[in-house]
Design an enzyme around this catalytic site. Structure first.
Site, PDB file in Angstrom:
ATOM      1  N   GLU A 237     -13.956   5.571   5.559  1.00  0.00           N
ATOM      2  CA  GLU A 237     -12.556   5.437   5.958  1.00  0.00           C
ATOM      3  C   GLU A 237     -11.898   6.803   6.149  1.00  0.00           C
ATOM      4  OE1 GLU A 237     -11.282   2.758   6.850  1.00  0.00           O
ATOM      5  OE2 GLU A 237     -12.544   1.198   5.945  1.00  0.00           O
TER       6      GLU A 237
ATOM      7  N   ARG B  35      -2.944 -10.278   2.761  1.00  0.00           N
ATOM      8  CA  ARG B  35      -3.157 -11.510   3.532  1.00  0.00           C
ATOM      9  C   ARG B  35      -3.490 -12.677   2.600  1.00  0.00           C
ATOM     10  NH1 ARG B  35      -7.452 -13.867   5.567  1.00  0.00           N
ATOM     11  NH2 ARG B  35      -8.846 -12.201   4.914  1.00  0.00           N
TER      12      ARG B  35
ATOM     13  N   CYS C 224      -8.144  -2.434  -1.451  1.00  0.00           N
ATOM     14  CA  CYS C 224      -8.979  -1.256  -1.170  1.00  0.00           C
ATOM     15  C   CYS C 224      -8.127  -0.098  -0.658  1.00  0.00           C
ATOM     16  CB  CYS C 224     -10.069  -1.592  -0.154  1.00  0.00           C
ATOM     17  SG  CYS C 224     -11.388  -2.567  -0.894  1.00  0.00           S
TER      18      CYS C 224
ATOM     19  N   HIS D 117     -16.077   1.419   2.947  1.00  0.00           N
ATOM     20  CA  HIS D 117     -16.198  -0.040   2.950  1.00  0.00           C
ATOM     21  C   HIS D 117     -17.649  -0.418   3.243  1.00  0.00           C
ATOM     22  CE1 HIS D 117     -11.768  -1.234   3.279  1.00  0.00           C
ATOM     23  NE2 HIS D 117     -12.280  -2.088   2.434  1.00  0.00           N
TER      24      HIS D 117
HETATM   25  N1  PCA Z   1     -12.375  -5.390  -0.725  1.00  0.00           N
HETATM   26  C1  PCA Z   1     -10.962  -5.647  -0.597  1.00  0.00           C
HETATM   27  C2  PCA Z   1     -10.416  -5.471  -1.979  1.00  0.00           C
HETATM   28  C3  PCA Z   1     -11.579  -5.408  -2.901  1.00  0.00           C
HETATM   29  C4  PCA Z   1     -12.741  -5.281  -2.021  1.00  0.00           C
HETATM   30  O1  PCA Z   1     -13.890  -5.113  -2.395  1.00  0.00           O
HETATM   31  C5  PCA Z   1     -10.285  -4.776   0.450  1.00  0.00           C
HETATM   32  O2  PCA Z   1     -10.940  -4.382   1.431  1.00  0.00           O
HETATM   33  O3  PCA Z   1      -9.105  -4.484   0.311  1.00  0.00           O
END
Ligand code: PCA
Length: 215
Positions: free
Chosen positions: A81, A91, A144, A168
């Site tokens: 990111e 959401r 996240c 991610h």
């Molecule tokens: N993914 C979510 C929150 C926790 C996770 O593992 C996100 O992308 O915000």
């Protein structure tokens, strides 16, 4: 010199039985990595708790590098990111049942931060390790991004020597068998995270390679 590295993953959320980010982080930290001492910490998927949990882990381990990870279900590859935004706009409810709408992560904080991480070098390192990876320009507006913005704000305001960012990861292959959802094996994602850690620790200037997005 050995660098101290804090790796974080998230607890399961949204009805999932597992969160591949935590599984991958745990696997990544289970074996020694040259030049690094790895610590894995699991964060709560709760807006009101994640910032304090992350700060506490930083206090406890005093890392040189923090790499937070989370699940981005539906993405086909590991995404590094680039931008954390000062926005919590959920959401779905988080694990405490809370669903903040249009709230800042840090009241009065800047609108956004770039990741204090050489994102393109991290992507290149993951790919060189055989792990599909790309740069992402949105970490979403859920927990996240909340963790990512908290980390970036901490670095900007209190810990300028710290480096850190957010990655991610896709669904674990084990998790979505037969659903047609894109996924990667946890062990492969763990290898990608280790390559990203090494790149983050050894790169002083990011690569100038193509990594942008049209949309
Ligand atoms: N993914 C979510 C929150 C926790 C996770 O593992 C996100 O992308 O915000």
């Amino acid at each position: 010199m050995t660098a101290t590295v804090l790796l974080t993953g998230f607890e399961p959320f949204g009805g999932d039985a597992l969160n591949p980010s935590w599984e991958a982080v745990r696997a990544a930290a289970a074996e020694p990595l040259p030049g690094a001492e790895l610590h894995a910490v699991r964060l709560p998927c709760v807006h009101a708790e994640v910032g304090a949990a992350l700060r506490q882990a930083v206090e406890e381990h005093r890392p040189d590098l923090v790499l937070c990870t989370g699940l981005a279900g539906g993405r086909p590859d590991v995404t590094v990111e680039r931008i954390a935004v000062n926005l919590a706009d959920a959401r779905i409810p988080d694990n405490s049942g809370a669903q903040p709408l249009d709230e800042p992560v840090v009241a009065g904080g800047p609108a956004a931060y770039f990741a204090p991480l050489p994102v393109k070098a991290c992507v290149a390192a993951a790919r060189a390790a055989g792990v599909p990876a790309s740069v992402s320009h949105t970490a979403g507006t859920f927990v996240c991004n909340h963790a990512f913005y908290t980390l970036a704000h901490l670095i900007a305001t209190e810990r300028p020597a710290l480096r850190g960012g957010f990655v991610h990861v896709p669904y674990a292959s084990e998790q979505v068998t037969g659903t047609g959802q894109p996924s990667l094996p946890v062990a492969l994602v763990a290898e990608g995270l280790r390559a990203i850690v090494t790149a983050a620790l050894t790169t002083t200037e990011d690569l100038r390679t193509v990594g942008g997005a049209l949309h």
